[in-house]
Design an enzyme around this catalytic site. Sequence first.
Site, short mmCIF file in Angstrom:
data_model
loop_
_atom_site.label_atom_id
_atom_site.label_comp_id
_atom_site.label_asym_id
_atom_site.label_seq_id
_atom_site.Cartn_x
_atom_site.Cartn_y
_atom_site.Cartn_z
N MET A 32 0.84 -1.20 0.00
CA MET A 32 0.00 0.00 0.00
C MET A 32 0.88 1.25 0.00
SD MET A 32 -3.48 -0.79 2.10
CE MET A 32 -2.76 -0.62 3.74
N ALA A 34 4.15 3.82 0.99
CA ALA A 34 4.88 4.23 2.19
C ALA A 34 5.96 3.19 2.50
CB ALA A 34 3.94 4.44 3.37
N HIS A 77 9.20 0.96 3.26
CA HIS A 77 10.31 0.98 4.21
C HIS A 77 11.19 -0.24 3.95
CE1 HIS A 77 8.00 -2.08 6.30
NE2 HIS A 77 6.98 -1.23 6.45
N HIS A 107 9.48 -3.64 3.31
CA HIS A 107 9.01 -3.84 1.94
C HIS A 107 10.18 -4.15 1.00
CE1 HIS A 107 5.70 -1.01 3.39
NE2 HIS A 107 5.03 -2.08 3.03
N GLN A 149 -10.23 -2.47 2.86
CA GLN A 149 -9.67 -3.16 4.02
C GLN A 149 -9.52 -2.24 5.23
OE1 GLN A 149 -6.01 -4.15 1.71
NE2 GLN A 149 -4.93 -3.76 3.62
N GLU A 153 6.21 -11.75 7.18
CA GLU A 153 5.65 -12.48 8.32
C GLU A 153 5.10 -11.54 9.39
OE1 GLU A 153 8.56 -15.20 9.82
OE2 GLU A 153 8.22 -16.65 8.20
N LYS A 154 5.43 -10.25 9.33
CA LYS A 154 4.86 -9.33 10.32
C LYS A 154 3.34 -9.40 10.31
CE LYS A 154 4.17 -4.89 9.76
NZ LYS A 154 2.80 -4.64 10.31
#
Length: 285
Positions: free
Chosen positions: A32, A34, A36, A39, A63, A150-151
Amino acid sequence: MSAPILRKLADLRAATAGWKRAGESIGVVPTMGALHDGHLSLVAAAKAGCDRVVVTIFVNPKQFNNPEDLAKYPRTELADASKLAPYGVDAIYVPDPDQIYPEGFATTVSVSGLTDVMEGACRPGHFDGVATVVAKLFLQTGADQAYFGEKDYQQMMLVTRMAQDLDIPITVVGCPTVREASGLAMSSRNMRLSAEGLERAGRLHPVMRQVAERLAAGASFGDLAPGAREALGAAGFVDIEYFDLRAADSLRALDRPTEPARLLVAAWLDGVRLIDNIAVSQLND
């Protein structure tokens, strides 16, 4: 070199059709924006595993069950494209809203069971929105592999089940959570925390690690959870929505890690909702 930014499905499909004709594999990293380092670690994994890589950026309104949360979500397209440039991705798909949800769109993808607890219980409708947009992105990109962190462990399980159930020919690849030096899981939402908030947020991971270590030593989760919640409250966390020990493959609630397990949490700090999870070592029989 910067990758082309594609906003129309027809342009995306023209690109992927050429790659497929050449026998090249395609990886997709749905985001989505933004972006970091978390990603970017997914992008690096996709580059290592596939011939071609598409990064998608779409802030999916379906969502978000809180309109205020949607309005606050950062939009940083130019910065995102700049961060992706060194990775040599082949396309950045930033679809216009009508490319995902055209007029008259009336279909929702819903995955039962896995979505009944934790994130699904706390954010009604959230996972329906996730499953619907991810199904569309899988089909639109025609990717062979999709890379998820996995976060968002429950989300990763959801999209894996969805792809299997709908016979979408794609492999979901889970990648380890990337963390700040403090242990805080990297998230686009972290940029909304103050400097003091970031410091306090860094106390979440040590509390989780301590609980995981004691579980691995034989303690019961029921005995440990109250103290962990108290420690998080002392750090400034409020409204701890869940702090759970769950089976890694089914998300069934556990009191001891007698099978592969995850410790998962969602809590608010300074008006920002943070989530995290870690693996818990399985007890020996």
